[in-house]
Scaffold this motif. Structure first.
Motif, PDB file in Angstrom:
ATOM      1  N   SER A 189      -0.358 109.806  23.039  1.00 31.08           N
ATOM      2  CA  SER A 189      -0.447 109.813  21.574  1.00 31.08           C
ATOM      3  C   SER A 189      -0.943 111.165  21.068  1.00 31.08           C
ATOM      4  O   SER A 189      -1.648 111.897  21.772  1.00 31.08           O
ATOM      5  CB  SER A 189      -1.393 108.706  21.098  1.00 31.08           C
ATOM      6  N   ASP A 190      -0.570 111.481  19.809  1.00 33.48           N
ATOM      7  CA  ASP A 190      -1.062 112.706  19.175  1.00 33.48           C
ATOM      8  C   ASP A 190      -2.484 112.538  18.666  1.00 33.48           C
ATOM      9  O   ASP A 190      -3.171 113.523  18.393  1.00 33.48           O
ATOM     10  CB  ASP A 190      -0.140 113.096  18.008  1.00 33.48           C
ATOM     11  N   ASN A 191      -2.918 111.307  18.481  1.00 33.87           N
ATOM     12  CA  ASN A 191      -4.256 111.014  17.963  1.00 33.87           C
ATOM     13  C   ASN A 191      -5.139 110.586  19.122  1.00 33.87           C
ATOM     14  O   ASN A 191      -4.926 109.524  19.724  1.00 33.87           O
ATOM     15  CB  ASN A 191      -4.183 109.902  16.911  1.00 33.87           C
ATOM     16  N   VAL A 192      -6.155 111.416  19.432  1.00 39.39           N
ATOM     17  CA  VAL A 192      -7.010 111.122  20.585  1.00 39.39           C
ATOM     18  C   VAL A 192      -8.297 110.424  20.174  1.00 39.39           C
ATOM     19  O   VAL A 192      -9.188 110.241  21.003  1.00 39.39           O
ATOM     20  CB  VAL A 192      -7.347 112.426  21.341  1.00 39.39           C
ATOM     21  N   THR A 193      -8.413 110.078  18.908  1.00 37.41           N
ATOM     22  CA  THR A 193      -9.651 109.416  18.431  1.00 37.41           C
ATOM     23  C   THR A 193      -9.448 107.943  18.113  1.00 37.41           C
ATOM     24  O   THR A 193     -10.401 107.185  18.086  1.00 37.41           O
ATOM     25  CB  THR A 193     -10.185 110.122  17.175  1.00 37.41           C
ATOM     26  N   GLU A 194      -8.189 107.540  17.868  1.00 39.04           N
ATOM     27  CA  GLU A 194      -7.924 106.146  17.519  1.00 39.04           C
ATOM     28  C   GLU A 194      -6.760 105.610  18.338  1.00 39.04           C
ATOM     29  O   GLU A 194      -5.905 106.377  18.794  1.00 39.04           O
ATOM     30  CB  GLU A 194      -7.601 105.992  16.023  1.00 39.04           C
ATOM     31  N   VAL A 195      -6.746 104.280  18.514  1.00 43.44           N
ATOM     32  CA  VAL A 195      -5.710 103.611  19.294  1.00 43.44           C
ATOM     33  C   VAL A 195      -5.099 102.518  18.436  1.00 43.44           C
ATOM     34  O   VAL A 195      -5.821 101.814  17.712  1.00 43.44           O
ATOM     35  CB  VAL A 195      -6.290 103.007  20.597  1.00 43.44           C
ATOM     36  N   ALA A 196      -3.772 102.372  18.491  1.00 44.96           N
ATOM     37  CA  ALA A 196      -3.111 101.253  17.805  1.00 44.96           C
ATOM     38  C   ALA A 196      -3.448  99.981  18.577  1.00 44.96           C
ATOM     39  O   ALA A 196      -2.903  99.713  19.654  1.00 44.96           O
ATOM     40  CB  ALA A 196      -1.601 101.484  17.744  1.00 44.96           C
ATOM     41  N   LEU A 197      -4.363  99.194  18.022  1.00 41.25           N
ATOM     42  CA  LEU A 197      -4.928  98.063  18.751  1.00 41.25           C
ATOM     43  C   LEU A 197      -3.878  97.012  19.076  1.00 41.25           C
ATOM     44  O   LEU A 197      -3.897  96.413  20.162  1.00 41.25           O
ATOM     45  CB  LEU A 197      -6.055  97.442  17.902  1.00 41.25           C
ATOM     46  N   ASP A 198      -2.923  96.785  18.155  1.00 44.98           N
ATOM     47  CA  ASP A 198      -1.916  95.760  18.415  1.00 44.98           C
ATOM     48  C   ASP A 198      -1.016  96.153  19.589  1.00 44.98           C
ATOM     49  O   ASP A 198      -0.739  95.318  20.472  1.00 44.98           O
ATOM     50  CB  ASP A 198      -1.087  95.502  17.156  1.00 44.98           C
ATOM     51  N   ASP A 199      -0.579  97.419  19.628  1.00 47.79           N
ATOM     52  CA  ASP A 199       0.264  97.866  20.750  1.00 47.79           C
ATOM     53  C   ASP A 199      -0.512  97.824  22.064  1.00 47.79           C
ATOM     54  O   ASP A 199       0.022  97.443  23.116  1.00 47.79           O
ATOM     55  CB  ASP A 199       0.770  99.288  20.487  1.00 47.79           C
ATOM     56  N   TYR A 200      -1.782  98.230  21.992  1.00 54.13           N
ATOM     57  CA  TYR A 200      -2.601  98.240  23.208  1.00 54.13           C
ATOM     58  C   TYR A 200      -2.766  96.837  23.773  1.00 54.13           C
ATOM     59  O   TYR A 200      -2.567  96.594  24.968  1.00 54.13           O
ATOM     60  CB  TYR A 200      -3.951  98.870  22.894  1.00 54.13           C
ATOM     61  N   LEU A 201      -3.136  95.882  22.920  1.00 50.83           N
ATOM     62  CA  LEU A 201      -3.338  94.506  23.388  1.00 50.83           C
ATOM     63  C   LEU A 201      -2.032  93.902  23.889  1.00 50.83           C
ATOM     64  O   LEU A 201      -2.019  93.141  24.864  1.00 50.83           O
ATOM     65  CB  LEU A 201      -3.925  93.645  22.266  1.00 50.83           C
ATOM     66  N   ARG A 202      -0.911  94.250  23.232  1.00 52.00           N
ATOM     67  CA  ARG A 202       0.385  93.727  23.677  1.00 52.00           C
ATOM     68  C   ARG A 202       0.689  94.222  25.097  1.00 52.00           C
ATOM     69  O   ARG A 202       1.094  93.436  25.970  1.00 52.00           O
ATOM     70  CB  ARG A 202       1.469  94.173  22.695  1.00 52.00           C
ATOM     71  N   SER A 203       0.461  95.509  25.343  1.00 52.52           N
ATOM     72  CA  SER A 203       0.698  96.049  26.688  1.00 52.52           C
ATOM     73  C   SER A 203      -0.267  95.432  27.701  1.00 52.52           C
ATOM     74  O   SER A 203       0.121  95.110  28.830  1.00 52.52           O
ATOM     75  CB  SER A 203       0.539  97.572  26.670  1.00 52.52           C
ATOM     76  N   LEU A 204      -1.519  95.266  27.289  1.00 52.33           N
ATOM     77  CA  LEU A 204      -2.521  94.688  28.187  1.00 52.33           C
ATOM     78  C   LEU A 204      -2.156  93.267  28.581  1.00 52.33           C
ATOM     79  O   LEU A 204      -2.230  92.885  29.756  1.00 52.33           O
ATOM     80  CB  LEU A 204      -3.896  94.729  27.497  1.00 52.33           C
ATOM     81  N   LEU A 205      -1.716  92.462  27.603  1.00 48.01           N
ATOM     82  CA  LEU A 205      -1.370  91.068  27.879  1.00 48.01           C
ATOM     83  C   LEU A 205      -0.094  90.979  28.714  1.00 48.01           C
ATOM     84  O   LEU A 205       0.013  90.132  29.617  1.00 48.01           O
ATOM     85  CB  LEU A 205      -1.211  90.303  26.564  1.00 48.01           C
ATOM     86  N   ASP A 206       0.881  91.843  28.408  1.00 51.44           N
ATOM     87  CA  ASP A 206       2.095  91.847  29.230  1.00 51.44           C
ATOM     88  C   ASP A 206       1.771  92.230  30.665  1.00 51.44           C
ATOM     89  O   ASP A 206       2.311  91.659  31.623  1.00 51.44           O
ATOM     90  CB  ASP A 206       3.118  92.832  28.646  1.00 51.44           C
ATOM     91  N   GLN A 207       0.873  93.207  30.832  1.00 54.51           N
ATOM     92  CA  GLN A 207       0.470  93.624  32.174  1.00 54.51           C
ATOM     93  C   GLN A 207      -0.252  92.490  32.895  1.00 54.51           C
ATOM     94  O   GLN A 207      -0.033  92.256  34.084  1.00 54.51           O
ATOM     95  CB  GLN A 207      -0.418  94.861  32.067  1.00 54.51           C
ATOM     96  N   PHE A 208      -1.099  91.754  32.155  1.00 56.10           N
ATOM     97  CA  PHE A 208      -1.820  90.633  32.760  1.00 56.10           C
ATOM     98  C   PHE A 208      -0.831  89.557  33.214  1.00 56.10           C
ATOM     99  O   PHE A 208      -0.976  88.995  34.305  1.00 56.10           O
ATOM    100  CB  PHE A 208      -2.801  90.055  31.748  1.00 56.10           C
ATOM    101  N   GLN A 209       0.175  89.278  32.373  1.00 55.90           N
ATOM    102  CA  GLN A 209       1.171  88.263  32.736  1.00 55.90           C
ATOM    103  C   GLN A 209       1.944  88.692  33.973  1.00 55.90           C
ATOM    104  O   GLN A 209       2.267  87.874  34.840  1.00 55.90           O
ATOM    105  CB  GLN A 209       2.123  88.052  31.559  1.00 55.90           C
ATOM    106  N   THR A 210       2.208  90.023  34.075  1.00 49.72           N
ATOM    107  CA  THR A 210       2.964  90.531  35.221  1.00 49.72           C
ATOM    108  C   THR A 210       2.144  90.427  36.513  1.00 49.72           C
ATOM    109  O   THR A 210       2.663  90.058  37.574  1.00 49.72           O
ATOM    110  CB  THR A 210       3.368  91.995  34.972  1.00 49.72           C
TER     111      THR A 210
END
Length: 450
Positions: A311-332
């Motif tokens: 990301s170009d922004n190193v101070t904030e994270v898009a929480l919805d995208d992050y949680l979506r990736s985290l949950l998909d990774q957990f399911q995998t």
């Protein structure tokens, strides 16, 4: 006499402030009087309605009484034609009176008594009509001669007149207030306009007085202007050079930050892989479970640094995208062990890096707990929701339809609960567990400024 620009500026600010305050006073008074005029107009209409209703009510009762008297004297049903209409309209009007007198504290009891009197009056007239129709004319006349109907009529007309007079008094008071408000508005407008004009004249006069001094100073300023332009040009060149250096330093810092995030993400990925290998080679079930949980927590942290690197922004994270990736990774990572079916509804929210890590760890803990304890004998759904509140906060919830918390002893080591509590404290959030019967809902409410 003032001799410097600072004094001139202060005097102009003072004159402008006086003029603005005068304009604000005019506008405020106009708005207030306009609002008050609207209220008064509404109250005038209400008072007129009350007066009209009281006059109509008196006329209806008199019309009904005239119709009843005509029938008593002639025993001709044609005289009763207006009676029922007048009675129905009068009773309807008397029922509509209480809302009209809500602003008249002294008329509430009067209205209640008037309703009782008119009801009794119509009952007396109905009885005389019934007796006349039953060929008991003498009894009907005796009922009339008791003068009870007349007394009720007189009392009703007194109350109706009182309502009309009260409405008249209210109308006179409101008209007087409206007239006074109009005079006040004119007075405020005249005084305010006078003050504005005086302030403008004083400002203009002061400017003219200083115009000559400014003209004399202009030559001195022109002489110094050339030297100043040279200095400004030199300073601009230096500033441009400094700006380029600052931009280059900023680019280097951002590149360094991206590199740090990349290396941290890679290091955490290596650690996660090592822990996964250790877990696969362990023969002890509890040790394998602990290592797997630790691997999930490390992956939650590593995923944040991966997103920061991309990301170009190193101070904030898009929480919805992050949680979506985290949950998909957990399911995998669950592989063929489909004890739970994950679904999620995540609203777009951005959060600081450290707060995102805390939230990701909490979500991982709750999903792992659902996978371990919610469905001991079957598979089932687990829903993850992230919603934005109205007061600058957000709500994370993980819910299932499983066996719930129950009343028995707590399962597991309690490490996950301690981790959730510590992370929630860092987020200044509030954790609660709600039994859904069936199932459990784990909720975290936290401020977005955390």
């Amino acid at each position: 006499m003032p001799t410097n620009v600072r004094t001139l500026v202060r005097s102009q600010i003072l004159f402008i402030a006086v003029g603005v305050l005068a304009l604000l006073a005019i506008v405020s008074a106009a708005f207030w009087l306009d609002d008050r005029s609207s209220v008064i107009a509404s109250q005038i209409l209400d008072a007129r309605d009350l007066k009209s209703a009281s006059v109509d009510l008196g006329a209806l009762v008199q019309r009904a009484e005239s119709s009843q008297r005509g029938f008593l004297y002639t025993e001709n049903e044609i005289y009763l034609a207006p009676y029922d209409l007048a009675k129905e309209a009068a009773l309807r009007d008397i029922d509509a009176l209480p809302p009209r007198v809500e602003g008249y504290a002294d008329l509430v009891a009067v209205t209640e008594r008037l309703k009782q009197v008119i009801t009794e009056k119509f009952a007396e007239m109905d009885e005389s009509i019934r007796l006349t129709r039953s060929r008991e004319r003498s009894s009907a006349l005796d009922l009339v001669l008791t003068n009870r109907g007349k007394a009720l009529m007189d009392e009703a007309m007194v109350y109706i007149s009182g309502l009309s007079l009260a409405a008249d008094r209210r109308l006179n008071s409101l008209v007087s207030e409206q007239t006074a408000n109009t005079l006040w508005q004119r007075l405020v407008s005249i005084v305010g306009a006078t003050v504005v004009a005086a302030a403008a004249f004083a400002a203009l006069f002061t400017i003219i007085r200083y115009a000559r001094e400014l003209s004399r100073a202009h030559k001195m300023l022109s002489a110094a202007n050339t030297q100043l332009e040279t200095k400004v040009a030199n300073r601009t060149a230096d500033l441009a050079k400094s700006t380029e250096e600052m931009r280059a330093a900023k680019d280097r810092a951002e590149s360094l930050m991206l590199e740090v995030n990349h290396r941290v993400a890679n290091s955490l990925a290596i650690v996660s892989s090592l822990i996964g290998l250790q877990a696969n080679s362990s023969g002890d079930a509890s040790t394998k479970t602990a290592l797997t949980e630790t691997q999930s927590r490390i992956q939650a942290v590593a995923l944040v640094h991966q997103r920061l690197y991309r990301s170009d922004n190193v101070t904030e994270v898009a929480l919805d995208d992050y949680l979506r990736s985290l949950l998909d990774q957990f399911q995998t990572t669950m592989g063929d062990d489909k004890r739970i079916s994950l679904s999620y509804h995540l609203e777009p929210i951005s959060l600081r890096t450290d707060a995102t890590i805390n939230l990701g760890v909490i979500a991982s803990e709750w999903v792992m707990n659902a996978a371990k304890y919610a469905y001991p004998e079957r598979a089932g759904p687990v829903r993850v929701n992230l919603t934005r509140g109205a007061e600058g906060d957000a709500l994370l919830s993980v819910e299932d339809d499983g066996v719930g918390r129950g009343t028995g002893p707590a399962q597991g080591t309690g490490l996950g609960s301690r981790i959730v509590k510590a992370m929630a404290t860092a987020l200044r959030g509030r954790v609660e567990y709600v039994d859904r019967n069936p199932g459990l809902s784990a909720r975290l409410a936290f401020p977005l400024s955390a």
